[in-house]
Enzyme design. Sequence first.
Site, PDB file in Angstrom:
ATOM      1  N   GLU A   4      -5.805   5.589   2.335  1.00  0.00           N
ATOM      2  CA  GLU A   4      -5.641   4.587   3.391  1.00  0.00           C
ATOM      3  C   GLU A   4      -7.048   4.165   3.805  1.00  0.00           C
ATOM      4  OE1 GLU A   4      -2.839   3.312   4.415  1.00  0.00           O
ATOM      5  OE2 GLU A   4      -1.291   4.787   3.903  1.00  0.00           O
ATOM      6  N   GLU A  59      -2.301  -5.576   2.846  1.00  0.00           N
ATOM      7  CA  GLU A  59      -3.426  -4.652   2.693  1.00  0.00           C
ATOM      8  C   GLU A  59      -4.424  -5.229   1.694  1.00  0.00           C
ATOM      9  OE1 GLU A  59      -1.403  -0.852   2.094  1.00  0.00           O
ATOM     10  OE2 GLU A  59      -0.110  -1.310   3.800  1.00  0.00           O
ATOM     11  N   HIS A  67       1.299  -3.068  -0.889  1.00  0.00           N
ATOM     12  CA  HIS A  67       1.658  -3.691   0.384  1.00  0.00           C
ATOM     13  C   HIS A  67       0.860  -4.965   0.605  1.00  0.00           C
ATOM     14  CE1 HIS A  67       3.167   0.480   1.686  1.00  0.00           C
ATOM     15  NE2 HIS A  67       4.175  -0.281   1.283  1.00  0.00           N
ATOM     16  N   HIS A 124      -4.297   1.869  -0.216  1.00  0.00           N
ATOM     17  CA  HIS A 124      -3.571   1.240   0.888  1.00  0.00           C
ATOM     18  C   HIS A 124      -4.539   1.042   2.053  1.00  0.00           C
ATOM     19  CE1 HIS A 124       0.740   1.726  -0.330  1.00  0.00           C
ATOM     20  NE2 HIS A 124       0.149   2.494  -1.222  1.00  0.00           N
TER      21      HIS A 124
HETATM   22  O1  0X9 Z   1       3.813   4.032   4.292  1.00  0.00           O
HETATM   23  C1  0X9 Z   1       3.160   3.926   3.256  1.00  0.00           C
HETATM   24  O2  0X9 Z   1       3.645   3.563   2.183  1.00  0.00           O
HETATM   25  C2  0X9 Z   1       1.680   4.286   3.264  1.00  0.00           C
HETATM   26  N1  0X9 Z   1       1.062   3.846   4.485  1.00  0.00           N
HETATM   27  S1  0X9 Z   1       0.852   2.244   4.739  1.00  0.00           S
HETATM   28  O3  0X9 Z   1       0.407   2.067   6.074  1.00  0.00           O
HETATM   29  N2  0X9 Z   1      -0.325   1.734   3.813  1.00  0.00           N
HETATM   30  O4  0X9 Z   1       2.049   1.569   4.403  1.00  0.00           O
HETATM   31  C3  0X9 Z   1       1.547   5.785   3.162  1.00  0.00           C
HETATM   32  C4  0X9 Z   1       2.093   6.317   1.878  1.00  0.00           C
HETATM   33  C5  0X9 Z   1       1.829   7.755   1.663  1.00  0.00           C
HETATM   34  N3  0X9 Z   1       2.252   8.506   2.786  1.00  0.00           N
HETATM   35  C6  0X9 Z   1       3.307   9.332   2.699  1.00  0.00           C
HETATM   36  N4  0X9 Z   1       3.855   9.566   1.514  1.00  0.00           N
HETATM   37  N5  0X9 Z   1       3.726   9.887   3.809  1.00  0.00           N
HETATM   38 ZN    ZN Z   2       0.301   0.499   2.257  1.00  0.00          ZN
END
Ligand code: 0X9
Ligand code: ZN
Length: 599
Positions: free
Chosen positions: A367, A162, A159, A294
Amino acid sequence: MGRRLSVSLTLAGVGLLVLVGMNPASAEPAEKSGRYVVDGVRTLDDRNRVARSGAAIDGIDHGRAEITALPSEVRTLRDQGFVVERQRAEDFPAADKAYHNSAEMIAELDKVVAAHPTIIRRTSIGKSYEGRDLPLIKISDNVAVDEDEPEVLYGAHQHAREHLTVEMALYLVKLYTDGYGKDARITKLVDGRELWIVPDLNPDGGEYDVATGSYRNWRKNRQPNAGSGSVGTDLNRNWSFRFACCGGSSDNPSSETYHGPSAFSAPEIQRLRDFVLSRRVGGVQQIKTSIDFHAYSELILWPFGYTTADTATGLNADQQAAFQSLGTRMANSNGYTPEQSSDLYITDGSIIDWLWATQGIFAYTFEMYPGVNPSGNGFYPPASVISAQTTRNKEASLQLAEFADCVYRIIGKQAQYYKSGTANVVWSDDFESAKGWTVTKGTATGGLWERGNPESTTQNGPKQLGSAVSGDNDLVTGRKAGSSAGSNDVDGGTTAVRSPSIALPAAGALTLDWSWYFAHAANASAGDQFKVSVLHGGAKTAVFAKAGAAGDRDAAWTEASVDLTSYAGKSIQLLIEATDAGSASLIEAAVDNVMITKS
Ligand code: 0X9
Ligand code: ZN
Ligand code: CA
Ligand code: CA
């Protein structure tokens, strides 16, 4: 505006006249109007002097002023002794210049490679949509050789906004290289693992995010979408496992979580997929554990993201327990919150679901800083936090690499889940086929050891278990249930069973693991026992024993582990005994998944 235009025309004319009169090759390039950075703007007086030059001050931080200026204004400031440089294109705002943009990150990697050429290499997994390099780092001893060592993958920056995750990847590069030969724990990992780092999976998005000198809050890559004015795919929704299955991504190209027109439509994701698949050697995926960094919320997340169910097809209770145990242990070291990824929200097509479901890699999402509800925009923490917030993940990152030999070790089930034929298994037996154990002449009159499919018995709880740990068969004292629990249990003395001869390698630390239980009725005593010994050179050395005691003891599979390093280079046999001594008691024992590993 009118004033600026006329001044700039006048100056352009003067510049031309000057150039005509001198050697053009030695002329300073004519300055352009645009964004500049002025150093040494500390006091109110400095600030006023900059303002009086006519330049527009866009911001001042730590003595650096960002200005928009005409060439004449730049010259005025330089004449006053200020150091004035053009704002670099595609870069962070001056206050955040400690963050690495794509070019700076690659330059930094190359510095480390030059300093430690025997343990680190930079190659590439390919190019981004816009043609930027997607660097790949390998760190290991004998780095040029593909050694048979458990592998670890650290990834960052799916992302765009980030940016702290790129700093995390750079931190790991320095941690493993600077610590090699100095820190015993790091040296052991570099010697015993192959560490892969993909520090920047989304350089196009990252550069776009910072290109104007103020942040755009960009998340996706920069791939156009046919039939839509909206650009970009959410890379962490573009993986094929359960792609777009479950409402955890969007069909709309304008959405932040647009999954792309099809799985692996994003070139960046194709390249990382191809790299991961290239690490299957002889059909066995070499990468065992992974973190995808992330931001933000300070979480450690594990699969699955597509469903709220804790276990699912392809993720059994032991695997879930291993994910949770390692995730929790890592979280204890960095203060993040450990949870299944779908506890945050449902995602489909995410990297960790794919890495686990299709490759069997224990893959986590971290995260990073800040935590939930930050005061400002959590994606842009100040550069001052980089050091503390990357160092914060040192311990967890090392733990992930240490468990890459067998993550099931964290739930005590390494013997059960190691598969014969993997690099570190010296010898193993799951008792599904005859490997040459012999029942020796013992004193027992019943319930002798045999290999087979066990039947269950109970008397005040389970005494013989009807299931093996692996497959159908185990090694058990009288496998048939008989007419009562007291039928086919050990009676009248000791039954012993001896393994075939096992040649142990001369080098490496050797560990013997097995699953076992020992069950007895309430009238048992210390003479009743379960014992494991090593036979070598005519000597018998007990390495493990469990004695009976007054009180009912139920059958329940447990793991045991002993160190056999002192037998390195020798040929041994294992001897397993079960004894009913003294007054007769109900005695049962069983063994499964015997394994000797080297590390
Ligand atoms: O949404 C995402 O890809 C990740 N959070 S972010 O804020 N960095 O974009 C989380 C990915 C892992 N979470 C799940 N698989 N629920
Ligand atoms: Zn992310
Ligand atoms: Ca078995
Ligand atoms: Ca029995």
